[in-house]
Design an enzyme around this catalytic site. Structure first.
Site, PDB file in Angstrom:
ATOM      1  N   LYS A  22      10.886 -17.354 -10.854  1.00 52.93           N
ATOM      2  CA  LYS A  22      12.109 -18.030 -10.111  1.00 52.93           C
ATOM      3  C   LYS A  22      11.368 -17.861  -8.817  1.00 52.93           C
ATOM      4  O   LYS A  22      11.296 -16.516  -8.286  1.00 52.93           O
ATOM      5  CB  LYS A  22      13.301 -17.982 -10.479  1.00 52.93           C
ATOM      6  CG  LYS A  22      14.425 -18.831 -11.655  1.00 52.93           C
ATOM      7  CD  LYS A  22      15.254 -18.618 -11.168  1.00 52.93           C
ATOM      8  CE  LYS A  22      16.021 -17.395 -11.662  1.00 52.93           C
ATOM      9  NZ  LYS A  22      15.864 -17.353 -13.507  1.00 52.93           N
ATOM     10  N   MET A  52      16.385 -10.725  -0.709  1.00 55.32           N
ATOM     11  CA  MET A  52      16.572 -11.518  -0.406  1.00 55.32           C
ATOM     12  C   MET A  52      17.045 -12.816   1.130  1.00 55.32           C
ATOM     13  O   MET A  52      17.652 -13.038   0.666  1.00 55.32           O
ATOM     14  CB  MET A  52      17.089 -12.818  -1.158  1.00 55.32           C
ATOM     15  CG  MET A  52      15.835 -12.212  -3.063  1.00 55.32           C
ATOM     16  SD  MET A  52      17.039 -12.964  -4.346  1.00 55.32           S
ATOM     17  CE  MET A  52      18.222 -11.916  -4.633  1.00 55.32           C
ATOM     18  N   ASP A  75       7.578 -13.649 -14.901  1.00 58.16           N
ATOM     19  CA  ASP A  75       8.312 -14.256 -13.321  1.00 58.16           C
ATOM     20  C   ASP A  75       7.049 -14.631 -12.128  1.00 58.16           C
ATOM     21  O   ASP A  75       5.880 -13.640 -12.402  1.00 58.16           O
ATOM     22  CB  ASP A  75       9.278 -13.238 -12.245  1.00 58.16           C
ATOM     23  CG  ASP A  75      10.944 -13.220 -12.863  1.00 58.16           C
ATOM     24  OD1 ASP A  75      10.850 -14.357 -14.099  1.00 58.16           O
ATOM     25  OD2 ASP A  75      11.820 -12.208 -12.911  1.00 58.16           O
TER      26      ASP A  75
HETATM   27  N1  SAH Z   1      14.485  -6.665  -8.883  1.00 57.81           N
HETATM   28  C1  SAH Z   1      13.158  -6.887  -8.179  1.00 57.81           C
HETATM   29  C2  SAH Z   1      14.867  -7.940  -6.813  1.00 57.81           C
HETATM   30  C3  SAH Z   1      14.011  -9.345  -7.670  1.00 57.81           C
HETATM   31  S1  SAH Z   1      14.946 -10.527  -6.013  1.00 57.81           S
HETATM   32  C4  SAH Z   1      13.623  -5.815  -7.789  1.00 57.81           C
HETATM   33  O1  SAH Z   1      14.468  -4.663  -8.215  1.00 57.81           O
HETATM   34  O2  SAH Z   1      12.919  -5.427  -6.617  1.00 57.81           O
HETATM   35  C5  SAH Z   1      13.676 -10.664  -5.106  1.00 57.81           C
HETATM   36  C6  SAH Z   1      13.426 -10.025  -3.780  1.00 57.81           C
HETATM   37  O3  SAH Z   1      13.563  -8.451  -4.191  1.00 57.81           O
HETATM   38  C7  SAH Z   1      12.390 -10.807  -2.521  1.00 57.81           C
HETATM   39  O4  SAH Z   1      13.204 -11.608  -2.334  1.00 57.81           O
HETATM   40  C8  SAH Z   1      13.230  -9.794  -1.824  1.00 57.81           C
HETATM   41  O5  SAH Z   1      14.020  -8.817  -1.063  1.00 57.81           O
HETATM   42  C9  SAH Z   1      13.169  -8.097  -2.481  1.00 57.81           C
HETATM   43  N2  SAH Z   1      11.043  -7.730  -3.195  1.00 57.81           N
HETATM   44  C10 SAH Z   1      10.288  -7.400  -3.943  1.00 57.81           C
HETATM   45  N3  SAH Z   1       9.226  -7.194  -4.443  1.00 57.81           N
HETATM   46  C11 SAH Z   1       9.037  -6.914  -2.481  1.00 57.81           C
HETATM   47  C12 SAH Z   1       8.140  -5.775  -2.304  1.00 57.81           C
HETATM   48  N4  SAH Z   1       7.604  -5.729  -3.633  1.00 57.81           N
HETATM   49  N5  SAH Z   1       8.631  -5.705  -0.931  1.00 57.81           N
HETATM   50  C13 SAH Z   1       9.155  -6.495  -0.519  1.00 57.81           C
HETATM   51  N6  SAH Z   1       9.990  -6.950  -0.643  1.00 57.81           N
HETATM   52  C14 SAH Z   1      10.401  -7.205  -2.293  1.00 57.81           C
END
Ligand code: SAH
Length: 254
Positions: free
Chosen positions: A59, A172, A38
């Site tokens: 994505k 998100m 990803d």
């Molecule tokens: N599977 C991932 C989430 C995927 S959806 C998880 O468990 O974290 C993607 C969303 O995750 C982003 O839009 C944001 O809201 C959040 N996100 C992912 N990485 C992040 C980070 N390092 N800091 C803050 N938000 C994060």
């Protein structure tokens, strides 16, 4: 149908910092033959997969995305010719990662799979702030929610979950922060409830802003480009408030 020789490993890459990866994830990356990754995966994490073909299928909202159905098919096809197939996803692979659709496709095709969990963004953001999401005497429940509803998906009742939990973490949500604030307040959340926006949790350029729920619409003006979560609840009362009149920039995390 092609003979299946491989296993697909759905692997959590963690929130961003490459050393927030499990030992199991590192081991499977080292022996991977092919990795589908990803957009949010750190290059150093990917580099662990020394011998693998690496294919970006990420994505990110607003950018080009590889259709999910096509990703599902590629995973199934890859397992016909590779022993160790890795599907590498940011954070935990099963949280807001569409992994269930991939699992369904793998099951339907009879391809063995394994899930390797990862540190999700909410936990990295909590760690970065040094604030417990379940602080004793203050919070006994945490809701991980997203307000986003994909095309053709059932309307979700995220706001009921977020308003009903002591602490809520919204994934998100930055682009819709005004609507989120409005819905939270309409659902009975006090406008002065502490809220924190954390961008790039776990990474050297992590930043945060401490707002209130009523001030959340400002999140759209904070110049956020990296992934960010919105967190709310009384546990964040201890985080020093950001002078929202003078945004940007956000405060550095460290
Ligand atoms: N599977 C991932 C989430 C995927 S959806 C998880 O468990 O974290 C993607 C969303 O995750 C982003 O839009 C944001 O809201 C959040 N996100 C992912 N990485 C992040 C980070 N390092 N800091 C803050 N938000 C994060």
């Amino acid at each position: 149908m092609a003979r299946k020789i491989g296993t697909v490993h759905l692997v959590g890459a963690g929130p961003g910092a490459p050393d927030l990866l499990t030992l199991r994830a590192a081991a499977v990356l080292r022996r991977a033959d092919i990795v589908f990754y990803d957009a949010l995966v750190h290059p150093d994490t990917l580099a662990l997969a020394q011998r693998a073909a690496k294919i970006a299928v990420g994505k990110r909202c607003g950018r080009h995305s590889t259709a999910q159905r096509f990703i599902n098919k590629r995973l199934v096809d890859a397992a016909a010719s590779h022993r160790t197939v890795v599907r590498l996803k940011g954070g935990d692979p099963l949280l807001f990662g569409r992994a269930q659709e991939e699992i369904a496709a793998l099951k339907a095709a009879g391809v063995p799979f394994e899930v390797v969990p990862g540190v999700t963004a909410a936990l990295a953001a909590s760690a970065g702030l040094g604030v417990s999401l379940t602080q004793r005497g203050c919070a006994r429940s945490v809701a991980l929610v997203t307000a986003r509803v994909g095309k053709g998906e059932r309307e979700n009742n995220w706001v009921r979950s977020a308003a009903g939990a002591d602490t809520a973490v919204i994934y998100m949500g930055i682009g819709q922060s005004a609507g989120i604030a409005r819905e939270l307040i309409a659902a009975g959340v006090a406008p002065d409830t502490p809220a924190v926006v954390v961008e790039n949790a776990s990474l050297p350029d992590a930043r945060h802003a401490r707002l209130t729920v009523a001030e959340l619409p400002r999140a759209a003006t904070l110049g956020i480009e990296g992934p960010a979560v919105i967190m709310l609840g009384e546990v964040f009362a201890s985080v020093a408030q950001t002078a929202v009149a003078s945004v940007p920039p956000l405060a550095a995390m460290a």
